[in-house]
Motif scaffolding. Structure first.
Motif, PDB file in Angstrom:
ATOM      1  N   ARG A  11     -32.819-179.642   8.015  1.00 31.43           N
ATOM      2  CA  ARG A  11     -31.972-179.338   9.139  1.00 31.43           C
ATOM      3  C   ARG A  11     -30.298-179.974   9.012  1.00 31.43           C
ATOM      4  N   VAL A  12     -29.327-179.504   9.410  1.00 32.31           N
ATOM      5  CA  VAL A  12     -28.036-179.931   9.462  1.00 32.31           C
ATOM      6  C   VAL A  12     -27.732-179.891  10.894  1.00 32.31           C
ATOM      7  N   VAL A  13     -27.066-180.777  11.263  1.00 30.89           N
ATOM      8  CA  VAL A  13     -26.191-180.800  12.528  1.00 30.89           C
ATOM      9  C   VAL A  13     -24.634-180.209  12.315  1.00 30.89           C
ATOM     10  N   VAL A  14     -24.308-179.333  13.141  1.00 32.01           N
ATOM     11  CA  VAL A  14     -22.942-178.837  12.959  1.00 32.01           C
ATOM     12  C   VAL A  14     -22.263-179.060  14.288  1.00 32.01           C
ATOM     13  N   VAL A  31     -23.259-174.706   5.613  1.00 28.40           N
ATOM     14  CA  VAL A  31     -23.629-174.554   4.053  1.00 28.40           C
ATOM     15  C   VAL A  31     -22.985-175.748   3.481  1.00 28.40           C
ATOM     16  N   MET A  32     -21.925-176.193   3.679  1.00 29.45           N
ATOM     17  CA  MET A  32     -21.348-177.349   3.131  1.00 29.45           C
ATOM     18  C   MET A  32     -21.905-178.628   3.585  1.00 29.45           C
ATOM     19  N   ARG A  33     -22.440-178.928   4.841  1.00 30.39           N
ATOM     20  CA  ARG A  33     -23.285-180.320   4.927  1.00 30.39           C
ATOM     21  C   ARG A  33     -24.640-179.785   4.325  1.00 30.39           C
ATOM     22  N   TYR A  34     -25.208-178.722   4.212  1.00 33.17           N
ATOM     23  CA  TYR A  34     -26.337-178.722   3.465  1.00 33.17           C
ATOM     24  C   TYR A  34     -26.383-179.096   1.946  1.00 33.17           C
ATOM     25  N   LYS A  35     -25.126-178.510   1.518  1.00 33.89           N
ATOM     26  CA  LYS A  35     -24.794-178.946  -0.102  1.00 33.89           C
ATOM     27  C   LYS A  35     -24.749-180.488  -0.275  1.00 33.89           C
ATOM     28  N   LYS A  36     -24.091-181.048   0.734  1.00 34.06           N
ATOM     29  CA  LYS A  36     -24.022-182.666   0.676  1.00 34.06           C
ATOM     30  C   LYS A  36     -25.441-183.088   0.843  1.00 34.06           C
TER      31      LYS A  36
END
Length: 66
Positions: A11-14, A31-36
């Motif tokens: 899970r990522v919070v945006v 997607v950028m936060r997921y990649k990180k």
């Protein structure tokens, strides 16, 4: 306001400000936060297959932050 985006078990919070962000921009940020996040899990070597599937996953769900 924030939105939690789920990529399988990850899970990522945006943050989306006052809610005026377009869905396309929200997805790009997620997607950028997921990649990180994936890169951190696998050390400094990002997993290319997971990153590519995250961009086009039909299992991606958007939901409000709880």
């Amino acid at each position: 306001m924030k939105v939690t985006v789920c990529f399988g078990k990850t899970r990522v919070v945006v943050p989306c400000g006052d809610g005026n962000i377009k869905v396309h921009a929200l997805i790009q940020q997620a997607v950028m936060r997921y990649k990180k996040a994936i890169a951190k899990l696998h050390g400094s070597r990002p997993c290319r297959m997971l990153m590519e599937s995250a961009q086009w996953s039909s299992r991606c769900r958007l939901g409000p932050e709880t």
